[in-house]
Design a protein around this motif. Structure first.
Motif, PDB file in Angstrom:
ATOM      1  N   TYR A 132     -62.984  54.872  52.835  1.00 51.44           N
ATOM      2  CA  TYR A 132     -62.922  53.455  53.183  1.00 51.44           C
ATOM      3  C   TYR A 132     -61.824  53.221  54.215  1.00 51.44           C
ATOM      4  O   TYR A 132     -60.686  53.673  54.030  1.00 51.44           O
ATOM      5  N   ASP A 133     -62.160  52.523  55.278  1.00 52.98           N
ATOM      6  CA  ASP A 133     -61.205  52.167  56.330  1.00 52.98           C
ATOM      7  C   ASP A 133     -60.750  50.738  56.072  1.00 52.98           C
ATOM      8  O   ASP A 133     -61.526  49.790  56.219  1.00 52.98           O
ATOM      9  N   HIS A 193     -62.344  43.525  49.052  1.00 50.13           N
ATOM     10  CA  HIS A 193     -61.368  44.003  50.033  1.00 50.13           C
ATOM     11  C   HIS A 193     -59.995  43.432  49.661  1.00 50.13           C
ATOM     12  O   HIS A 193     -59.521  42.447  50.223  1.00 50.13           O
ATOM     13  N   ARG A 212     -62.653  47.599  57.372  1.00 46.64           N
ATOM     14  CA  ARG A 212     -63.429  47.156  56.204  1.00 46.64           C
ATOM     15  C   ARG A 212     -64.781  47.869  56.153  1.00 46.64           C
ATOM     16  O   ARG A 212     -65.818  47.269  55.864  1.00 46.64           O
ATOM     17  N   ARG A 213     -64.744  49.172  56.423  1.00 45.49           N
ATOM     18  CA  ARG A 213     -65.966  49.971  56.411  1.00 45.49           C
ATOM     19  C   ARG A 213     -65.718  51.238  55.610  1.00 45.49           C
ATOM     20  O   ARG A 213     -64.582  51.702  55.481  1.00 45.49           O
ATOM     21  N   GLY A 214     -66.814  51.816  55.130  1.00 41.26           N
ATOM     22  CA  GLY A 214     -66.705  53.025  54.344  1.00 41.26           C
ATOM     23  C   GLY A 214     -66.978  52.748  52.877  1.00 41.26           C
ATOM     24  O   GLY A 214     -67.200  51.607  52.465  1.00 41.26           O
ATOM     25  N   GLU A 215     -66.950  53.802  52.063  1.00 42.08           N
ATOM     26  CA  GLU A 215     -67.346  53.677  50.666  1.00 42.08           C
ATOM     27  C   GLU A 215     -66.268  54.120  49.674  1.00 42.08           C
ATOM     28  O   GLU A 215     -65.954  53.401  48.736  1.00 42.08           O
ATOM     29  N   THR A 250     -68.008  58.587  52.623  1.00 36.75           N
ATOM     30  CA  THR A 250     -67.203  58.096  53.731  1.00 36.75           C
ATOM     31  C   THR A 250     -65.954  57.389  53.215  1.00 36.75           C
ATOM     32  O   THR A 250     -66.062  56.406  52.478  1.00 36.75           O
ATOM     33  N   VAL A 274     -65.552  53.424  44.393  1.00 35.06           N
ATOM     34  CA  VAL A 274     -66.336  53.200  45.602  1.00 35.06           C
ATOM     35  C   VAL A 274     -66.599  51.710  45.797  1.00 35.06           C
ATOM     36  O   VAL A 274     -66.453  50.903  44.875  1.00 35.06           O
ATOM     37  N   ARG A 275     -67.021  51.361  47.018  1.00 34.47           N
ATOM     38  CA  ARG A 275     -67.251  49.960  47.351  1.00 34.47           C
ATOM     39  C   ARG A 275     -68.604  49.470  46.855  1.00 34.47           C
ATOM     40  O   ARG A 275     -68.765  48.292  46.521  1.00 34.47           O
ATOM     41  N   LYS A 314     -62.889  54.656  48.048  1.00 35.90           N
ATOM     42  CA  LYS A 314     -61.560  54.061  48.151  1.00 35.90           C
ATOM     43  C   LYS A 314     -60.487  54.919  47.499  1.00 35.90           C
ATOM     44  O   LYS A 314     -59.428  55.165  48.086  1.00 35.90           O
ATOM     45  N   THR A 338     -58.523  58.529  52.629  1.00 31.74           N
ATOM     46  CA  THR A 338     -58.656  58.125  54.028  1.00 31.74           C
ATOM     47  C   THR A 338     -59.190  59.309  54.821  1.00 31.74           C
ATOM     48  O   THR A 338     -59.716  60.259  54.252  1.00 31.74           O
TER      49      THR A 338
END
Length: 373
Positions: free
Chosen positions: A111-112, A173, A116-119, A109, A139-140, A121, A62
């Motif tokens: 993940y938020d 998600h 639901r944003r960012g890469e 970045t 990653v996402r 996790k 985070t």
């Protein structure tokens, strides 16, 4: 062991934190004994270090690119930094700072969850007994893959002990730790030296969290198997083959069955230099066994917490297999499965404290067939 995060109620995962370690072990053994039948010969419980024992860190990422936070989520979805968690050995925790710098360097970045944003996790880091590391970036999407590749030489300069580096794609998600697709960037498997055996661990294959106590578990099962001098052994839910590989011997046929193709690939590589006829099969262990008309001299089962279930228990009960070794992380489902196999009586058992500071454990049970009435 004391933990400032537990004392401040930031992390309450270690539910037995503050309880003297000897009391923790005694309570676990008492709880397991209460669930299993009377008349079992209980061997002394196996213990290891009460801190610094974890060989794997599963760190939620985070914070921001400039200031990443590695740890867990709080109730609001914010990050709690656990880089100083006392369960990690120095060989593992020393990797966190270089990995944090790499997140900034590669502009990964975090993940938020709420937005639901960012890469990025998770960071999944495993340490081998020789200090070698496996590092996995969950990653996402593939958006950051090229940057991770580009800056990988810098990461290896900061972490020369890295043996395997990969990127796992988990686009959903939901509370799923990893996805199916894995991009290997360095190496192929991490060598876990256990009891003079090299177990090769690929990125998506499972290995016990506590290497020292896992080694004791393998030795115990190896001893029980050797006593029966079986000609054929099946290792169901074999994972990376820890039990099977410890039981390989000249003149013995050994079959390991596991649904994870990555775990089977790990086991197959580890088996290349071992004696005997060793085979590993990718299949659902229960479906594979119940479809067989033959039965081996001995079966080892090491199922997940849900246990082996009624189908496999029924097959074992009806089979001619005289000996079963059952390794369980849940004595409740173990007791249920034993009740479904009355012809296979538990004769010896041992609690192994794989998870200090929690109420979790591993228990190994030796079952021998009695004459059916």
């Amino acid at each position: 062991m004391e933990c400032p995060h537990f004392s401040a109620a930031r992390c309450l995962s270690c539910t037995l934190m503050g309880v003297p370690y000897a009391e923790q072990v005694a309570a676990k053994e008492q709880a397991v004994r209460a669930l299993l039948p009377a008349g079992i010969d209980w061997l002394p419980s196996v213990v290891g270090p009460e801190s610094g024992f974890r060989n794997k860190a599963k760190m939620v990422v985070t914070g921001t690119v400039a200031a990443p936070v590695l740890g867990i989520l709080d109730r609001s979805g914010g990050g709690i930094d656990l880089q100083d968690c006392g369960l990690y050995p120095p060989e593992l925790s020393d990797a966190f700072a270089p990995l944090s710098r790499f997140i900034t360097l590669a502009r990964l970045t975090p993940y938020d969850v709420a937005q639901r944003r960012g890469e990025l996790k998770y960071l999944l880091i495993t340490v081998a007994p020789d200090g070698g590391l496996m590092v996995r970036f969950v990653v996402r999407s593939t958006e950051s893959l090229s940057r991770i590749r580009k800056h990988l030489p810098t990461l290896l300069g900061w972490l020369p002990q890295a043996r395997v580096v990969s990127v796992n794609l988990q686009p959903e998600h939901k509370a799923v730790l990893e996805g199916e697709r894995e991009e290997l960037l360095l190496g192929e498997s991490l060598t876990m030296r256990v009891n003079d055996l090299d177990l090769h661990l690929r990125p998506q294959s499972f290995f016990q969290t506590n290497t020292e106590v896992a080694a004791a578990l393998y030795r115990q099962v190896q001893e029980w198997v050797a006593e029966g001098v079986p000609r054929e052994v099946w290792d169901l839910y074999c994972g990376v083959g820890g039990f099977a590989l410890h039981c390989a011997a000249a003149g013995r046929r050994l079959v390991g069955v596991e649904v994870s193709a990555e775990a089977v690939a790990s086991a197959q590589r580890s088996a290349t230099a071992l004696p005997g006829d060793v085979e590993f099969i990718v299949a659902d262990a229960t479906r594979w066994a119940v479809a067989r008309t033959d039965a081996p001299d001995l079966v080892v089962v090491n199922p997940p917490r849900r246990g082996i279930g009624p189908d496999l228990a029924d097959w074992l009960e009806r089979s001619t297999t005289p000996t079963v070794v059952y390794s369980s992380c849940n004595a409740s489902t173990l007791a249920r499965d034993l009740a479904a196999m009355p012809s296979l009586q538990p004769v010896r058992a041992r609690v192994l404290d794989m998870f200090p500071q929690t109420d979790h454990y591993e228990v190994a049970v030796l079952l021998e067939r009695t004459v059916r009435s």
